[in-house]
Scaffold this motif. Structure first.
Motif, mmCIF file in Angstrom:
data_model
loop_
_atom_site.group_PDB
_atom_site.id
_atom_site.type_symbol
_atom_site.label_atom_id
_atom_site.label_comp_id
_atom_site.label_asym_id
_atom_site.label_seq_id
_atom_site.Cartn_x
_atom_site.Cartn_y
_atom_site.Cartn_z
ATOM 1 N N UNK A 539 11.173 52.523 90.647
ATOM 2 C CA UNK A 539 10.195 51.567 90.136
ATOM 3 C C UNK A 539 9.467 50.921 91.307
ATOM 4 N N UNK A 540 8.135 50.900 91.226
ATOM 5 C CA UNK A 540 7.299 50.326 92.272
ATOM 6 C C UNK A 540 6.491 49.164 91.684
ATOM 7 N N UNK A 541 6.923 47.930 91.902
ATOM 8 C CA UNK A 541 6.115 46.795 91.436
ATOM 9 C C UNK A 541 4.749 46.799 92.131
ATOM 10 N N UNK A 542 3.720 46.543 91.354
ATOM 11 C CA UNK A 542 2.354 46.537 91.870
ATOM 12 C C UNK A 542 1.712 45.207 91.497
ATOM 13 N N UNK A 543 1.287 44.450 92.491
ATOM 14 C CA UNK A 543 0.698 43.142 92.243
ATOM 15 C C UNK A 543 -0.689 43.237 91.634
ATOM 16 N N UNK A 544 -1.026 42.263 90.805
ATOM 17 C CA UNK A 544 -2.330 42.208 90.157
ATOM 18 C C UNK A 544 -3.076 40.942 90.555
ATOM 19 N N UNK A 545 -4.378 41.059 90.568
ATOM 20 C CA UNK A 545 -5.246 39.888 90.640
ATOM 21 C C UNK A 545 -6.310 40.068 89.569
ATOM 22 N N UNK A 546 -6.821 38.955 89.060
ATOM 23 C CA UNK A 546 -7.777 39.105 87.977
ATOM 24 C C UNK A 546 -8.460 37.805 87.630
ATOM 25 N N UNK A 547 -9.141 37.847 86.505
ATOM 26 C CA UNK A 547 -9.896 36.677 86.040
ATOM 27 C C UNK A 547 -9.809 36.621 84.522
ATOM 28 N N UNK A 548 -9.642 35.416 83.997
ATOM 29 C CA UNK A 548 -9.605 35.200 82.551
ATOM 30 C C UNK A 548 -10.765 34.313 82.142
ATOM 31 N N UNK A 549 -11.343 34.631 80.982
ATOM 32 C CA UNK A 549 -12.373 33.809 80.356
ATOM 33 C C UNK A 549 -11.681 33.038 79.226
ATOM 34 N N UNK A 550 -11.528 31.735 79.378
ATOM 35 C CA UNK A 550 -10.763 30.909 78.444
ATOM 36 C C UNK A 550 -11.730 29.976 77.728
ATOM 37 N N UNK A 551 -11.749 30.036 76.389
ATOM 38 C CA UNK A 551 -12.729 29.259 75.635
ATOM 39 C C UNK A 551 -12.559 27.770 75.906
ATOM 40 N N UNK A 552 -13.697 27.093 76.030
ATOM 41 C CA UNK A 552 -13.668 25.680 76.387
ATOM 42 C C UNK A 552 -13.256 24.792 75.226
ATOM 43 N N UNK A 553 -13.353 25.304 73.985
ATOM 44 C CA UNK A 553 -13.043 24.435 72.852
ATOM 45 C C UNK A 553 -11.560 24.398 72.520
ATOM 46 N N UNK A 554 -10.870 25.554 72.577
ATOM 47 C CA UNK A 554 -9.453 25.542 72.190
ATOM 48 C C UNK A 554 -8.577 26.437 73.057
ATOM 49 N N UNK A 555 -9.070 26.812 74.231
ATOM 50 C CA UNK A 555 -8.264 27.507 75.243
ATOM 51 C C UNK A 555 -7.787 28.889 74.817
ATOM 52 N N UNK A 556 -8.510 29.552 73.930
ATOM 53 C CA UNK A 556 -8.192 30.941 73.621
ATOM 54 C C UNK A 556 -8.618 31.822 74.797
ATOM 55 N N UNK A 557 -7.846 32.836 75.090
ATOM 56 C CA UNK A 557 -8.250 33.798 76.113
ATOM 57 C C UNK A 557 -9.137 34.838 75.441
ATOM 58 N N UNK A 558 -10.415 34.849 75.810
ATOM 59 C CA UNK A 558 -11.390 35.737 75.186
ATOM 60 C C UNK A 558 -11.517 37.064 75.922
ATOM 61 N N UNK A 559 -11.198 37.065 77.207
ATOM 62 C CA UNK A 559 -11.368 38.285 78.012
ATOM 63 C C UNK A 559 -10.522 38.153 79.267
ATOM 64 N N UNK A 560 -9.945 39.262 79.704
ATOM 65 C CA UNK A 560 -9.225 39.310 80.978
ATOM 66 C C UNK A 560 -9.617 40.590 81.704
ATOM 67 N N UNK A 561 -9.910 40.456 82.978
ATOM 68 C CA UNK A 561 -10.059 41.610 83.865
ATOM 69 C C UNK A 561 -8.993 41.508 84.940
ATOM 70 N N UNK A 562 -8.438 42.644 85.329
ATOM 71 C CA UNK A 562 -7.414 42.641 86.370
ATOM 72 C C UNK A 562 -7.489 43.937 87.155
ATOM 73 N N UNK A 563 -7.068 43.872 88.411
ATOM 74 C CA UNK A 563 -7.037 45.046 89.273
ATOM 75 C C UNK A 563 -5.905 44.890 90.275
ATOM 76 N N UNK A 564 -5.676 45.929 91.060
ATOM 77 C CA UNK A 564 -4.601 45.898 92.041
ATOM 78 C C UNK A 564 -4.930 44.935 93.178
ATOM 79 N N UNK A 565 -3.910 44.205 93.641
ATOM 80 C CA UNK A 565 -4.090 43.403 94.849
ATOM 81 C C UNK A 565 -4.363 44.322 96.030
#
Length: 647
Positions: A539-565
């Motif tokens: 098993x090879x753990x692989x770190x991620x970095x990314x960005x989340x778009x979180x709605x300003x009204x009720x903090x729902x996660x609307x979109x996430x992008x992620x890629x390898x560190x």
């Protein structure tokens, strides 16, 4: 906290596991029904309010005039000047925000939206019949990217024609490129990328008038389009409009100050305007940033120094150019210029005639000819990297970091606390890609997808997935199974988020909805329980970095992008990019609404092959914690070996 998820790959020779974790975020309807006066949340779009014991404030947001309401969601902050406590609201579809039960006193109102300058107003709340109505007008932010244009939202047909046009341009087949670009342009005439490509096409055809028209439009649609700005600057140099050239190139340098060629072109624009001090500075920057690649800048620097009466330094720069580019077509003219200068008195005469002669001679060597034809930068086969994307955020607004992180964490926690299992029909599209990102092989599958999430012990979170007939990796396209869609959003779970560095980047926009942008990255000093590859039993753990778009009204996660560190060359994993989008799914029998993944995409370069995979979900079913319901899993259907169309 530990997570259990896996994805596997098999081949005829050996077993190889590939773990590529996507995510789904479930949030209960009760979270969406948070009270209007809860100071710990940015509340929803309902304009109902509670006026018991206080006043009501209604804020209406307009754009540029008091007649047109803002076409996107904005965030309104109400600050009590006496207590220095703030309450937040997001606007409704009518661009209104309502604050109920407001105590009497003085308040500051701050309104922010992406693409507009933040506006501030003050209000004194006293005893009054009816609500206090405030109209706020937002002015456009001149530095913001035009949000009406979204090249990533280009229809698939237009995107396909664009890729083929780029391939034709690189092959020098301008006729085929023009045909493909024309077809795409009919569908998306407001695409900055398409306007740039058409400008580039006409530049190659030496139709500078047409090229200028398209490049001007491209830079108006996206003022930070680097290639369009650079080519527009070079085009105006060719046409002799040096002032316009320097303006475009100054904008390009502001976008990317590290690209040596921009400084070189800007130096030439200043040289042609006889602004020698600026030309010298830009030429030196080009050489500093480009090293040997920036040899053409030596030609500009040499002529600038000659015009500044610094002959010896100028001659040194010209000779350096000849040493580094002895076969340049400009070499004979440069040698003639060097001979002319060296024949003169080393201490150059200061009379006007000599100055005029030197200036004319030095400007007679056109540095632009030392550059080759402009080339088209390689379009990536995958989306731009997390740190390569230029974000559009509202100006002058502070992100309430703790509220955003705590609120989104609570939504994710509800997934574990309230939901045991859910199912959906999953449609899978899998493609092998060539270097241009075009599919060379396509396969499809359809499954019954079931995911279960449970916390067996404090700190131990188990996520299991099932598909029809418990398929092995051999049952998936290219023998690659992708699992773990319920994992990535758990980055924001209160017990997981300490393993990540997080930063709120500001107030953004997603399809007209105000969203907080949060960047995350796996910490080196914390265990990685989110993402790993399994190869040959290891098993090879692989770190991620990314960005989340979180709605300003009720903090729902609307979109996430992620890629390898960083890449993992030891398992031949060079790149991976995930995009997951979510939407509210109503469950009438359960009287609840959950935010679930609508689609999940992954681009990855693994074992010397590039792949694109898209998972789409529909027909959801929800299983409560205490239910005994089961869903029979039908046999998977699939279509194999669909070749890409010949072009």
């Amino acid at each position: 906290m530990a997570l259990r998820c896996a994805i596997a790959v098999t081949s005829s020779r050996r077993f190889c596991g590939l773990v590529c974790f996507f995510c789904c975020l479930l949030t209960s309807a009760s979270a969406q029904r948070a009270g209007m006066n809860d100071p710990n949340s940015l509340r929803g779009n309902s304009i109902a309010y509670n006026s018991d014991g206080g006043a009501v404030i209604v804020v209406t947001v307009f754009t540029e005039s008091s007649k047109v309401r803002l076409d996107r969601q904005s965030v309104v902050r109400l600050l009590n000047k006496r207590t220095q406590t703030a309450v937040w609201e997001t606007t409704t579809d009518r661009s209104e925000a309502v604050f109920g039960s407001v105590q009497y006193g003085g308040y500051e109102i701050e309104v922010s939206a992406v693409g507009f300058l933040t506006a501030n107003s003050e209000l004194e709340v006293g005893s009054s019949q009816g609500p206090f109505e405030i109209n706020v007008v937002l002015e456009r932010d001149p530095a913001a990217v035009n949000l009406n244009v979204a090249d990533d939202a280009m229809p698939s047909r237009a995107r396909k024609n664009t890729r083929r046009a780029v391939a034709a341009l690189r092959s020098g087949n301008l006729k085929a490129a023009q045909k493909r670009l024309g077809e795409a342009y009919k569908l998306v005439p407001t695409s900055a990328e398409l306007n740039f490509l058409l400008g580039y096409l006409y530049f190659l055809e030496k139709d500078f008038e047409q090229a200028s028209t398209y490049l001007d439009y491209a830079t108006s649609l996206n003022p930070r389009h680097l290639q369009a700005l650079a080519l527009l600057g070079r085009l105006e140099l060719e046409r002799g409009d040096f002032r316009t050239a320097s303006s475009a190139l100054e904008q390009a340098v502001a976008v990317d100050a590290e690209y040596w060629l921009l400084h070189d072109l800007l130096a030439e624009a200043y040289l042609k305007q006889q602004n020698y001090e600026k030309a010298r500075d830009e030429a030196q920057l080009a050489i500093q940033k480009g090293n040997k690649q920036a040899t053409p800048a030596q030609l500009v620097l040499g002529q600038v120094l000659l015009n500044l009466q610094r002959d010896q330094e100028g001659l040194l720069a010209l000779k350096t150019y000849l040493e580094d580019s002895p076969g340049s077509p400009m070499a004979p003219k440069v040698r003639d210029l060097i001979d002319e200068i060296e024949k003169r008195n080393p201490a150059r005469s200061s009379d006007t005639e000599n100055k005029q002669e030197s200036t004319t001679a030095s400007e007679g060597v056109d540095p632009l000819l030392a550059l080759g034809e402009p080339t088209l930068a390689m379009k990536g086969w995958q989306p731009p990297g997390i740190d390569d994307t230029e974000l559009s955020v509202a100006s002058r607004i502070n992100c309430p970091y703790e509220k955003v992180i705590d609120g989104s964490g609570e939504r994710v926690k509800e997934l574990v606390d309230d939901v045991a299992r859910f199912s959906a029909i999953e449609e899978l599209l899998h493609q092998r890609l060539n270097s241009l990102g075009d599919p060379t092989r396509t396969e499809t599958r359809k499954f019954n997808y079931v995911a279960s999430i449970s916390e067996t012990d404090p700190g131990l979170l188990l996520v299991d997935e099932y598909r029809a007939e418990h398929l092995s990796p051999a049952g998936f396209p290219d023998q690659i199974a992708t699992n773990g869609f319920a994992v990535l959003a758990l980055v924001f779970h209160p017990r997981m988020r300490d393993a990540f560095e997080m930063k709120c980047e500001g107030l953004g926009d997603w399809h007209g909805q105000a969203t907080w942008l949060v960047r995350f990255e796996q910490r080196d000093d914390r265990p990685n329980h989110i993402h790993a590859y399994k190869v040959g039993g290891a098993v090879y753990p692989v770190g991620l970095k990314g960005r989340a778009w979180i709605t300003a009204d009720n903090f729902q996660i609307a979109r996430i992008e992620a890629e390898l560190v960083k890449p993992a060359p030891q398992i031949q994993l060079l790149a991976e990019h995930q995009i997951v989008e979510y939407g509210p799914i109503p469950f009438q029998k359960k009287n609840t609404v959950l935010w679930l993944p609508k689609s999940a995409e992954i681009y990855f370069d693994f074992r010397k092959h590039r792949f694109y995979r898209r998972h789409s979900f529909n027909h959801y079913m929800l299983f409560s914690v205490d239910t005994d319901e089961k869903r029979k899993e039908p046999k998977a259907s699939h279509t194999e070996n669909i070749p890409a169309p010949n072009t």
